[in-house]
Design a protein around this motif. Structure first.
Motif, short mmCIF file in Angstrom:
data_model
loop_
_atom_site.label_atom_id
_atom_site.label_comp_id
_atom_site.label_asym_id
_atom_site.label_seq_id
_atom_site.Cartn_x
_atom_site.Cartn_y
_atom_site.Cartn_z
N VAL A 30 -18.06 -19.65 -38.21
CA VAL A 30 -18.34 -20.53 -39.40
C VAL A 30 -18.72 -19.80 -40.58
CG1 VAL A 30 -19.18 -22.13 -37.72
CG2 VAL A 30 -20.79 -20.68 -38.51
N SER A 31 -18.56 -20.35 -41.84
CA SER A 31 -18.99 -19.75 -43.06
C SER A 31 -19.77 -20.71 -43.73
CB SER A 31 -17.43 -19.56 -43.61
OG SER A 31 -17.57 -19.03 -44.92
N PRO A 32 -21.13 -20.55 -43.79
CA PRO A 32 -21.93 -21.41 -44.35
C PRO A 32 -21.95 -21.01 -45.93
CG PRO A 32 -23.08 -19.05 -43.31
CD PRO A 32 -21.86 -19.29 -42.95
N GLU A 33 -21.59 -20.07 -46.50
CA GLU A 33 -21.22 -19.74 -47.80
C GLU A 33 -20.26 -18.80 -47.98
OE1 GLU A 33 -24.71 -16.43 -48.56
OE2 GLU A 33 -25.32 -18.37 -48.06
N PRO A 34 -19.52 -18.80 -49.07
CA PRO A 34 -18.45 -17.75 -49.23
C PRO A 34 -18.58 -16.43 -48.89
CG PRO A 34 -18.70 -19.22 -51.04
CD PRO A 34 -19.86 -19.33 -50.45
N LEU A 35 -17.76 -15.64 -48.18
CA LEU A 35 -17.78 -14.35 -47.73
C LEU A 35 -18.61 -14.10 -46.63
CD1 LEU A 35 -17.46 -12.51 -51.30
CD2 LEU A 35 -15.65 -13.19 -49.51
N THR A 36 -19.37 -15.26 -45.97
CA THR A 36 -20.17 -14.91 -45.03
C THR A 36 -19.93 -15.65 -43.81
OG1 THR A 36 -22.26 -14.60 -46.77
CG2 THR A 36 -22.74 -15.27 -44.28
N PHE A 37 -20.21 -14.77 -42.56
CA PHE A 37 -19.53 -15.49 -41.22
C PHE A 37 -20.43 -15.29 -40.30
CE2 PHE A 37 -15.91 -14.58 -44.39
CZ PHE A 37 -15.12 -15.83 -43.92
N PHE A 38 -20.65 -16.13 -39.14
CA PHE A 38 -21.17 -15.78 -37.94
C PHE A 38 -20.51 -16.65 -37.10
CE2 PHE A 38 -23.81 -19.18 -39.73
CZ PHE A 38 -23.88 -19.86 -38.43
N ARG A 39 -20.55 -16.20 -35.88
CA ARG A 39 -20.12 -16.58 -34.52
C ARG A 39 -20.93 -17.71 -33.97
NH1 ARG A 39 -19.93 -13.80 -29.36
NH2 ARG A 39 -20.70 -11.82 -30.66
N PRO A 76 -19.33 -27.23 -34.50
CA PRO A 76 -20.13 -27.42 -35.52
C PRO A 76 -19.80 -28.76 -36.17
CG PRO A 76 -18.72 -25.43 -35.41
CD PRO A 76 -18.42 -26.30 -34.32
N PRO A 77 -20.61 -29.15 -37.03
CA PRO A 77 -20.55 -30.56 -37.55
C PRO A 77 -19.31 -30.72 -38.37
CG PRO A 77 -22.87 -29.77 -37.98
CD PRO A 77 -21.97 -28.75 -37.40
N VAL A 78 -18.77 -31.99 -38.44
CA VAL A 78 -17.58 -32.09 -39.26
C VAL A 78 -17.81 -31.70 -40.80
CG1 VAL A 78 -16.15 -33.87 -40.34
CG2 VAL A 78 -16.96 -34.25 -37.96
N GLY A 79 -16.99 -30.97 -41.29
CA GLY A 79 -17.23 -30.70 -42.96
C GLY A 79 -17.45 -29.01 -42.67
N THR A 80 -17.70 -28.58 -41.69
CA THR A 80 -18.18 -26.92 -41.75
C THR A 80 -17.15 -26.21 -41.94
OG1 THR A 80 -20.22 -27.68 -40.16
CG2 THR A 80 -19.52 -25.15 -40.41
N GLU A 81 -17.14 -25.10 -42.70
CA GLU A 81 -16.00 -24.27 -43.11
C GLU A 81 -15.74 -23.21 -41.77
OE1 GLU A 81 -13.80 -23.99 -45.51
OE2 GLU A 81 -14.45 -25.86 -46.14
N VAL A 82 -14.67 -22.95 -41.05
CA VAL A 82 -14.48 -22.17 -40.11
C VAL A 82 -13.40 -21.08 -40.65
CG1 VAL A 82 -15.50 -23.37 -37.94
CG2 VAL A 82 -13.21 -23.82 -38.90
N ALA A 83 -13.35 -20.06 -40.12
CA ALA A 83 -12.23 -19.15 -40.17
C ALA A 83 -11.11 -19.33 -39.48
CB ALA A 83 -12.66 -17.56 -40.17
N VAL A 84 -9.80 -19.39 -40.12
CA VAL A 84 -8.73 -19.60 -39.34
C VAL A 84 -7.55 -18.53 -39.53
CG1 VAL A 84 -8.83 -22.04 -39.43
CG2 VAL A 84 -7.77 -20.88 -41.33
N VAL A 85 -7.89 -17.42 -40.34
CA VAL A 85 -7.07 -16.34 -40.51
C VAL A 85 -7.89 -15.15 -40.42
CG1 VAL A 85 -5.51 -14.92 -42.09
CG2 VAL A 85 -5.37 -17.53 -41.79
N ALA A 86 -7.41 -13.86 -39.88
CA ALA A 86 -8.25 -12.77 -39.55
C ALA A 86 -9.47 -12.97 -38.60
CB ALA A 86 -8.73 -12.16 -40.96
N VAL A 87 -9.23 -14.00 -37.97
CA VAL A 87 -10.37 -14.21 -36.72
C VAL A 87 -10.78 -13.01 -35.82
CG1 VAL A 87 -11.21 -15.63 -34.91
CG2 VAL A 87 -10.05 -16.69 -37.12
N THR A 88 -9.46 -12.42 -35.40
CA THR A 88 -9.51 -11.00 -34.68
C THR A 88 -10.36 -9.97 -35.32
OG1 THR A 88 -7.45 -11.97 -33.57
CG2 THR A 88 -8.35 -9.69 -33.20
N GLU A 89 -10.08 -9.86 -36.47
CA GLU A 89 -10.50 -8.77 -37.34
C GLU A 89 -12.21 -9.08 -37.50
OE1 GLU A 89 -7.98 -10.18 -37.92
OE2 GLU A 89 -6.29 -8.66 -38.30
N LEU A 90 -12.42 -10.48 -37.58
CA LEU A 90 -13.96 -10.71 -37.78
C LEU A 90 -14.62 -10.15 -36.24
CD1 LEU A 90 -13.82 -13.78 -39.87
CD2 LEU A 90 -14.74 -11.84 -40.69
#
Length: 544
Positions: free
Chosen positions: A493-502, A521-535
């Protein structure tokens, strides 16, 4: 010559130093940039392997990280199983003796601010008690008889099975008019009550006054009033009721597409003596005691029945501190219901509600009507088509068998017909060899006659909705999922730009490139869909 040589050597050394310095300067800039581009990985929760990953702009661009919001969709999910067109035996209609006893008690009950008269009704089919109910009537100051609810107990083989109760003012139920003060033919149909929680939507229409004599076992009557009754759930099926002045209901018939064709006539109407009234009184109170146990959310919201003191009237004022006004429910504005009149109920218009002296429906305490006749249960429709489906235990648990299915041809799935779950054509499946290990036989009846001839024994496909069909679910692209070595499922999930946690998720099922989540996660939460393996590699060190 030696001077020239010395000059060449010095010059060469200087140029070499300068070249080395230039190379150092060139290599120093990328190293610094690489150091700046390195993602920051910070422990998110101590004692866990969860980290917060912060990327630089250039690192995010190089990885090509993209995110999408968690979506919500109405799930339409079905599964196809094999089915077989079945034949049915020729069956003669079954004629079953039918008897109803209708008794006005000396009990009253306050409902929706009005003291109602309690009526006890016993229904016998084939000599066996199949239903017993207490029903609630009241007469307004204009002479209209209102129906304010019922508690009907249904029995099979002498055992209680159900009590589809509705009471005005509880769970959206509304009172309706059972008999108008001045019923006139060819006026608008009107609701006799409204119990949406149990699909009670009976309505009536005054059709005619029969001038010639109507004769039944109890006697002959002139100028009998004919009223047709139906419900929103029984389109095209009508019960015909015939009322005589000063007596009430004297005959019952039917019209239209009714599988149970009921015919009754009045056998006798009598005034019960004190011992019989005591018995009726006790039966009604016993029903109420059971009602409070089995219907706590509906009947349990009412005050207990009371014996009317001294045989005189009891008014609303003695039982209600405020008037109750009930407008027609919003549901009656659509479809067939919009053509049926719904009268506004006002408890202030009932000054002597338990004195019911309407000439077409007089209900004095102790009056006892007995009706006898038959109910004709028709056999299978000769034009009906059924599909037989075998369902394993797991399929019974997964399918929503209450929703309509679709019947498809094996060689042409573009041709399909809506089918609804049905009791079937009356075949004896008890000895069927397929009934083993929890297998159940389900029958679906085609609602429309198929354009293509379907023959008994023909194999077809049946597309049945799954449970949860039509409900909303969280959805994400399948590419957002990460499966770890333990089989657990995660997203970033990405709570803010360029920040991610599992974050862990529970996948209900995957269909195509969409994952439907049971938890996440709640509807509307941003989740990564590209480069997930790298993360995941940055997060856990896998692949380093």
């Amino acid at each position: 010559m030696k001077g020239v040589y010395r000059w060449l050597v010095v010059t060469t050394l200087v140029l070499s130093v300068l070249a080395v310095a230039a190379c150092a300067r060139k290599s120093a800039t990328p190293l610094a940039e690489k150091k700046e581009e390195a993602p920051a990985v910070v422990k998110l929760i101590e004692g866990t392997d969860l980290n917060r990953i912060t990327l630089t702009e250039r690192a995010a661009q190089r990885l090509g990280v993209q995110t999408v919001p968690v979506g919500e969709e109405r799930i339409v999910r079905t599964r196809k199983v094999g089915g077989e067109i079945v034949a049915f035996p020729d069956a003669e209609p079954e004629v079953i003796p039918h008897r109803i006893e209708f008794t006005v008690t000396d009990l009253t009950k306050v409902i929706a601010g009005v003291r109602t008269r309690v009526v006890l009704i016993s229904d016998y089919s084939g000599g066996e008690l199949v239903e017993k109910e207490i029903a609630f009537y009241a007469q307004d100051d204009s002479g209209n008889v209102w129906y304010l609810g019922e508690y009907p107990e249904e029995y099979e083989d002498g055992q209680f099975v159900d009590a589809p109760t509705w009471i005005a003012g509880v769970e959206g139920a509304r009172p309706g008019i059972k008999m108008k003060a001045n019923p006139r033919p060819n006026t608008s149909p009107y609701f006799q009550g409204w119990g949406p929680a149990v699909e009670w939507s009976d309505y009536a229409q005054v059709e005619q006054v029969i001038r010639k004599r109507t004769c039944v076992t109890a006697g002959c009557y002139r100028n009998v009033l004919q009223i047709a009754e139906s419900s929103l759930e029984e389109t095209g099926a009508f019960q015909l009721k015939f009322y005589a002045r000063g007596t009430g209901l004297v005959q019952v018939g039917w019209r239209g597409d009714d599988a149970s064709q009921e015919e009754l006539e009045l056998i006798e109407v009598i005034q019960l003596d004190a011992p019989d009234m005591a018995r009726v009184h006790a039966e009604a109170l016993a029903l109420e005691r059971h009602a409070y146990r089995v219907s706590p959310n509906v009947y349990g919201q009412t005050s207990p029945m009371e014996r009317q003191k001294g045989g005189g009237p009891e008014t609303v004022a003695a039982t209600a501190s405020a008037d109750v006004v009930m407008m027609p429910p919003s549901e009656v504005k659509d479809g067939l219901a919009s053509t049926i009149e719904f009268f506004t109920f006002d408890s202030s218009q009932f000054s002597q509600p338990t004195i019911i002296d309407n000439e077409w429906l007089p209900l004095q305490p102790g009056m006892h009507w007995i009706y006898e006749g038959v109910t004709v249960e028709r056999g299978p429709d000769p034009n009906a088509v059924w599909v037989r489906v075998l369902l394993a235990q797991s399929e019974q648990e997964a399918f929503n068998l209450a929703q309509p299915a679709r019947v498809l041809l094996l060689d042409d799935e573009t041709q399909g017909w809506v089918a609804e779950r049905d009791e079937g054509p009356g075949l004896d499946d008890a000895e069927d060899p397929d009934l083993r290990n929890g297998v159940e036989i389900a029958y679906y009846r085609l609602m429309d006659e198929p354009a293509t001839s379907l023959l008994p024994g023909q194999r077809v496909m049946v597309e049945i909705p799954m449970k949860g069909n039509g409900e909303s679910r969280k959805v994400i692209p399948f590419s957002a999922l990460v499966y770890d070595l333990n089989g657990d499922t995660w997203v970033y999930v990405s709570p803010e730009p360029l920040t991610f946690f599992r974050q862990p998720v529970v996948v209900e099922y995957v269909e195509g490139d969409v994952a439907v989540l049971a938890e996440g996660p709640p509807v509307g939460t941003e989740v990564a869909v590209v480069a997930v393996t790298e993360l995941y590699g940055l997060d856990t060190g896998v692949g380093k």
